[in-house]
Design an enzyme around this catalytic site. Structure first.
Site, mmCIF file in Angstrom:
data_model
loop_
_atom_site.group_PDB
_atom_site.id
_atom_site.type_symbol
_atom_site.label_atom_id
_atom_site.label_comp_id
_atom_site.label_asym_id
_atom_site.label_seq_id
_atom_site.Cartn_x
_atom_site.Cartn_y
_atom_site.Cartn_z
ATOM 1 N N ASN A 246 20.017 0.499 -15.321
ATOM 2 C CA ASN A 246 20.724 1.268 -16.686
ATOM 3 C C ASN A 246 20.099 1.116 -17.778
ATOM 4 O O ASN A 246 18.701 0.671 -17.800
ATOM 5 C CB ASN A 246 22.128 0.463 -16.745
ATOM 6 C CG ASN A 246 22.010 -1.025 -17.098
ATOM 7 O OD1 ASN A 246 21.352 -1.242 -18.124
ATOM 8 N ND2 ASN A 246 22.614 -1.872 -16.199
ATOM 9 N N LYS B 204 7.662 2.644 0.792
ATOM 10 C CA LYS B 204 7.991 3.656 -0.165
ATOM 11 C C LYS B 204 8.623 4.715 1.020
ATOM 12 O O LYS B 204 8.195 5.156 1.705
ATOM 13 C CB LYS B 204 6.831 4.328 -1.029
ATOM 14 C CG LYS B 204 7.240 5.546 -1.762
ATOM 15 C CD LYS B 204 5.874 5.986 -2.600
ATOM 16 C CE LYS B 204 6.373 7.209 -3.391
ATOM 17 N NZ LYS B 204 5.321 7.699 -4.083
ATOM 18 N N LYS C 267 39.838 -5.543 -17.793
ATOM 19 C CA LYS C 267 38.794 -6.293 -17.567
ATOM 20 C C LYS C 267 38.863 -8.026 -17.656
ATOM 21 O O LYS C 267 38.444 -8.681 -16.872
ATOM 22 C CB LYS C 267 37.203 -5.877 -18.082
ATOM 23 C CG LYS C 267 36.144 -6.598 -17.680
ATOM 24 C CD LYS C 267 34.798 -5.956 -18.275
ATOM 25 C CE LYS C 267 33.622 -6.568 -17.596
ATOM 26 N NZ LYS C 267 32.340 -6.057 -17.936
ATOM 27 N N PRO D 5 27.221 -9.254 -6.752
ATOM 28 C CA PRO D 5 28.136 -10.451 -7.133
ATOM 29 C C PRO D 5 28.477 -10.373 -8.562
ATOM 30 O O PRO D 5 27.933 -9.797 -9.220
ATOM 31 C CB PRO D 5 27.297 -11.791 -6.937
ATOM 32 C CG PRO D 5 25.656 -11.144 -7.196
ATOM 33 C CD PRO D 5 25.875 -9.744 -6.171
ATOM 34 N N ASP D 6 29.842 -10.818 -8.599
ATOM 35 C CA ASP D 6 30.478 -10.548 -9.954
ATOM 36 C C ASP D 6 30.262 -11.938 -10.644
ATOM 37 O O ASP D 6 30.859 -12.870 -10.666
ATOM 38 C CB ASP D 6 31.766 -10.204 -9.846
ATOM 39 C CG ASP D 6 32.687 -9.844 -11.144
ATOM 40 O OD1 ASP D 6 32.165 -10.246 -12.142
ATOM 41 O OD2 ASP D 6 33.430 -8.938 -11.319
ATOM 42 N N ASP E 165 26.330 -2.807 -10.669
ATOM 43 C CA ASP E 165 27.561 -3.147 -9.958
ATOM 44 C C ASP E 165 27.107 -3.066 -8.451
ATOM 45 O O ASP E 165 27.725 -3.634 -7.562
ATOM 46 C CB ASP E 165 28.752 -1.945 -10.296
ATOM 47 C CG ASP E 165 29.343 -2.422 -11.545
ATOM 48 O OD1 ASP E 165 29.609 -3.436 -12.055
ATOM 49 O OD2 ASP E 165 29.547 -1.133 -12.084
ATOM 50 N N LEU F 261 30.456 -12.769 -14.037
ATOM 51 C CA LEU F 261 31.435 -13.085 -15.024
ATOM 52 C C LEU F 261 32.720 -13.688 -14.254
ATOM 53 O O LEU F 261 33.208 -14.771 -14.781
ATOM 54 C CB LEU F 261 31.669 -11.955 -15.870
ATOM 55 C CG LEU F 261 32.913 -12.030 -16.992
ATOM 56 C CD1 LEU F 261 32.513 -13.324 -18.041
ATOM 57 C CD2 LEU F 261 33.065 -10.677 -17.738
#
Length: 398
Positions: A208, A286, A337, A303-304, A276, A306
């Site tokens: 990102n 490649k 959230k 994995p989350d 995510d 937080l």
């Protein structure tokens, strides 16, 4: 900055011992007085003459020195310093400290001292990753020992990874932090920052636009208030701050492991923009264009981090702060959230392209807590970090 501070520098037996010579010079530039102790292993890499010449003091080497020990020199050495620094701190020295052994001058000083101790580990990447070293580190942290590094990098043995001793400038910053007078002195805080890179193949990845600037500013602001900061960062555009322990990672899975290793902590600030999803089976070659059309990628949920830390029960930091970067319905999405993850605070911001916040120099956030929503004016990311650091300090003091 370190005027008249007395530093007892123990130089362990590793190739990184050569950096101790520059460390002595940098500490002295800031006004510190450095008394060196050289282990037998350390003598294999730097000479007593070079260490003594730079420090301007006698090099202490032998536990059974008749002149020194007639006056119980090892006891005086261990207690006359304002700070004991071990650089490099080898796996052997860490093991001796964790086990309470005292079979040479360095280990005896470390067992006899009643002053703070700062370790700068340096060892082969596999030695650093070994369960025994991890246990020893956990024990030493429980005993109140602080760490700077190790960093990722190329090793003298030809391997690459964590285990490279922190650079002298980083160690000096960590020494200065030991003497900082601030509300977070004695507090250990984990900060995550930057994006994660999730590999598709050896040359492509999912990522990102996070620059890591806000997380870096938060880590610096917390360190400035005296906190011991473990900075777990993805491949960010901005350089990590000085005076913190840097743990560099690439993927979300690596970031979770690094956070779990860094626990326990008094607080955790999870500012990283963690991907995510990841490709379920990244190719080891490649991916090529073909007549069969586009390659088919299957995704798996990352994995989350937080949520994992917020709901872990025993070992959970006393304060867990999450971030919510949203492009619409910012407050509603961030509030949901916070409830879903189970964290104490959420710092919400609008990162839609029109704001220029993602990757920019400013931020406009709303702090969401049990007490309600607190909207902050748009300001530089450093100012946001300082304000958040002060709020964290007040919360931990209460």
């Amino acid at each position: 900055m370190l005027a008249e501070k007395r530093i007892l520098l123990i130089i362990g037996g590793g190739i990184a011992a050569y950096k101790s010579l520059e460390l002595i010079r940098r500490l002295q530039e800031r006004g510190a007085q450095v008394t060196p102790v050289l282990t037998r292993g350390g003598e294999q890499f730097v000479t007593p003459l070079s260490v003594s010449a730079l420090a301007g003091h006698k090099v202490h080497r032998d536990l059974f020195d008749l002149t020194d020990e007639a006056e119980m020199g090892h006891i005086q050495l261990s207690r006359s310093a304002d700070l004991v620094v071990v650089a490099p701190a080898t796996a052997d020295l860490m093991a001796k400290m964790a086990g309470g052994l005292a079979d040479d001058l360095a280990s005896t000083l470390l067992l006899a001292t009643d002053t703070p101790v700062l370790l700068a580990p340096a060892m082969n990447v596999r030695m650093w990753a070994h369960p025994a070293t991890a246990r020893n580190r956990a024990q030493l942290e429980q005993d109140g020992i602080t760490f700077v590094g190790p960093n990722d990098g190329a090793m003298a043995c030809g391997e690459f990874g964590p285990g490279r001793m922190a650079e002298p400038a980083e160690i000096v910053a960590a020494v200065a932090a030991q003497f900082a007078a601030g509300p977070l002195v004695g507090k250990r805080i984990i900060v995550t920052s930057g994006p994660t890179h999730e590999p598709i193949d050896p040359v492509r990845y999912i990522a990102n636009r996070s620059s890591g600037a806000q997380g870096t500013a938060i880590a610096a602001a917390l360190a400035a208030l005296g906190a011991q900061v473990v900075f777990v960062t993805g491949p960010a555009e901005v350089a990590p701050p000085q005076g913190v322990e840097v743990v560099a990672v690439e993927t979300a899975q690596q970031m979770l492991v690094a956070v779990e290793v860094a626990l326990p902590a008094d607080a955790g600030v999870f500012a990283a923009a963690v991907a995510d999803w990841r490709v379920a089976s990244a190719s080891d070659r490649k991916l090529k264009k073909s007549h069969d059309g586009l390659p088919k990628l299957e995704f798996a949920e990352n994995p989350d981090i937080l949520k994992t830390v917020s709901r872990m029960g025993a070992g959970r930091p006393g304060l867990v702060v999450g971030f919510a970067a949203e492009t619409n319905d910012v407050i509603e999405n961030a509030t949901a959230k916070r409830a879903r993850k189970g964290c104490d605070w959420i710092v919400a911001n609008d990162v839609s392209p029109a704001t220029g916040i993602m990757g920019g120099t400013e931020n406009a956030v709303t702090l969401i807590t049990d007490a309600g929503n607190e909207e902050w004016p748009r300001m530089g990311k450093a100012a946001v970090a300082e304000r958040l650091a002060q709020r964290i300090a007040a919360a931990l003091a209460g």
